[in-house]
Design an enzyme around this catalytic site. Sequence first.
Site, PDB file in Angstrom:
ATOM      1  N   GLU A 291     -89.162  -1.510   6.695  1.00 51.87           N
ATOM      2  CA  GLU A 291     -90.027  -0.588   7.423  1.00 51.87           C
ATOM      3  C   GLU A 291     -91.502  -0.832   7.095  1.00 51.87           C
ATOM      4  O   GLU A 291     -92.381  -0.512   7.893  1.00 51.87           O
ATOM      5  CB  GLU A 291     -89.638   0.861   7.089  1.00 51.87           C
ATOM      6  CG  GLU A 291     -89.772   1.798   8.267  1.00 51.87           C
ATOM      7  CD  GLU A 291     -89.104   3.149   8.027  1.00 51.87           C
ATOM      8  OE1 GLU A 291     -88.152   3.458   8.751  1.00 51.87           O
ATOM      9  OE2 GLU A 291     -89.534   3.888   7.134  1.00 51.87           O
ATOM     10  N   HIS A 312     -66.929 -14.209  -0.192  1.00 57.73           N
ATOM     11  CA  HIS A 312     -65.746 -14.566   0.587  1.00 57.73           C
ATOM     12  C   HIS A 312     -65.953 -14.292   2.070  1.00 57.73           C
ATOM     13  O   HIS A 312     -65.009 -14.346   2.854  1.00 57.73           O
ATOM     14  CB  HIS A 312     -64.526 -13.810   0.056  1.00 57.73           C
ATOM     15  CG  HIS A 312     -64.225 -14.182  -1.363  1.00 57.73           C
ATOM     16  ND1 HIS A 312     -63.260 -15.093  -1.718  1.00 57.73           N
ATOM     17  CD2 HIS A 312     -64.822 -13.806  -2.524  1.00 57.73           C
ATOM     18  CE1 HIS A 312     -63.256 -15.233  -3.038  1.00 57.73           C
ATOM     19  NE2 HIS A 312     -64.212 -14.462  -3.549  1.00 57.73           N
ATOM     20  N   LYS A 431     -86.240   6.637  19.645  1.00 63.47           N
ATOM     21  CA  LYS A 431     -86.248   8.097  19.823  1.00 63.47           C
ATOM     22  C   LYS A 431     -86.658   8.447  21.245  1.00 63.47           C
ATOM     23  O   LYS A 431     -86.050   9.302  21.887  1.00 63.47           O
ATOM     24  CB  LYS A 431     -87.235   8.748  18.845  1.00 63.47           C
ATOM     25  CG  LYS A 431     -86.835   8.640  17.395  1.00 63.47           C
ATOM     26  CD  LYS A 431     -87.801   9.462  16.544  1.00 63.47           C
ATOM     27  CE  LYS A 431     -87.648   9.156  15.076  1.00 63.47           C
ATOM     28  NZ  LYS A 431     -88.732   9.700  14.276  1.00 63.47           N
TER      29      LYS A 431
END
Length: 443
Positions: A291, A312, A431
Site C-alpha cells: 500500500e 512443494h 469502493k
Amino acid sequence: MTQSHKITLNLEDFAPQIPVGSAILEEAKTALHSLKNRTCKGSEWTGWLDWPHKFGMSLNAEIKHWMQNLSVSYDTIIAIGIGGSYLGAKAVYDLMVGPFGPTNGLKNLYFAGQNMSESALSELIENLNHLQRKPLIVAISKTGTTTEPGVAFRVLREWCESKFCKAECAQRIIAITDPKKGALRQLALQNGYKTFEVPSDVGGRYSVFTAVGQVPLMLAGLDVKSFLDGADQVFAGLMGRDSAPSLDPFILQYAAARTAAWRAGKRMEVVTYPEPKMRNFVEWFKQLYGESDGKEHRGLFPGSLECTMDLHSMGQYLQEGARTMIETFIVADNPRTPGMSGRVKVPAMGNNLDELQYLEGKGVDDINHMALLATRKAHASGLVPVIEMRLGALDLPHIGALMAALQVSCPVGGILLGINPFDQPGVEAYKVKMFELLGKPKS
Ligand code: PA5
C-alpha cells in the site's frame, strides 16, 4: 538505554547479483533525513515517528487503568477492522499464541470485518453462541465509514444486544476511531461506548503502536509494554535520544537493497518465513509495502513463501521461473513462542522403513534451520538475489523493534521511488464501483 533485541540484515547472497554501493546508501540517508525532518511527500502523515515515546507509553498506562476498572468479565475479544485497522494486532497475536490458539494464559482474540463473507460472520456468531462466549467487541476504524467493518459491527452489535442488556452492551463495546469525526465516533457517543483515538496524523498501516494495536492485544493479556519498548529503542536510536544503539544501518541497507533491485529491473519481493505463526506478520508486511509503494506504476509487488510448505508448490517457480524477483528471508535464532518452550525431536523407531533414521534424535527446529539454509542457497544459485533478516527471538521486544524498523525503512524506499508512501488513492477504485453496484445513495 539497554537494547532488548538483536536484529541483523545479511546481504551476502544479494550483493553479488545486485550491488548496494555507497551512492545508493547516500541516497537512502538523504531520504531518511527528509522523513525525520518531515519534508518528504506525505509528511503530514508521519505522526507515528517516535509515537511510543511521545504518546504510546502513557496510553499504555491509561489502557491498563481502564482495564482494571472494567465492570464486566470477558473470555473473548472480537476486534473488528480491516487493513491497517486489523493486521498489526493480528500479526502480533498470532506470533504470541502460535497456530493452535492460546494455551499460555492469553484470551481468545477473534477478528471480524476484514471481508464480506456471510459464512465467516454466521460461523462467528455460531461459535459465540455454542461456546457461550462473553466477549468484548472492539470496533476499529479510523474513518468510521469502511463498509466491511461497518457491516460486521452492525451484525455483532445486534448479536450483543440480543444477549446482554443495553447498559451491559455499553460496557462490552469499545470504539477506536478518529478523535473528532466519523460515523463510529457518533455511534459511540450516542450509545456511551468507551472510545480510544486513532491519531489523525497516523495512517492505518503505521498504527500498530497506537490504540489500534494496543487495546486488542492488551485485552488479550499480552505484555504490550515490552512490545512498545522494542519499538521505542528503534525510534530512540533514529532520533538520537537516550544514547540508544541505532538500527539505522539495517533501515538504510534494506531500503537501498530494495531500491537497487527495482532499478535493476526486479518487480517482486517474496518474503520467505519458516514458522506458520509468522503468516500474518508477513501479511502485515505485505500491506505496509504494497500500500505504501504500489503507486504510479512503480514498486516491488510483495509476495510470500511459507517454508517448507510452499516449497512443494511455489518452490519450483522460485527456483526456475521468471527472474524478476528478489527474496527476503525473515528468520529467528529462537523461534519458540514465549511461555511454550518444549522441544520435539525425531523419535527412534527401530527400523529405517521411512528412511529417516539419519534424523533420529535431531530437533525439528534443527532440521527446519537446515531446510531454510538449503533453500536460501538454492535460490541464490538459481539467480534470485536473497536478503536475510535475522532476529534473536520471536518475542515482543523483537517484534516491536522489527515493526518499527520496517515502518521507517518502507517510506525511505518509497521516497527513493518518488512516490508518496503514506496515501492509498488506489484503494478507492473498487469502493466506487462496489457502491455503484450496490446502489449507495450519493451524499
Ligand atoms: O492503511 C490504511 O490506511 C488502510 O489499510 C486502512 O487501515 C483500511 O482501509 C481501514 O480503514 P479504516 O480504519 O478507516 O476503516
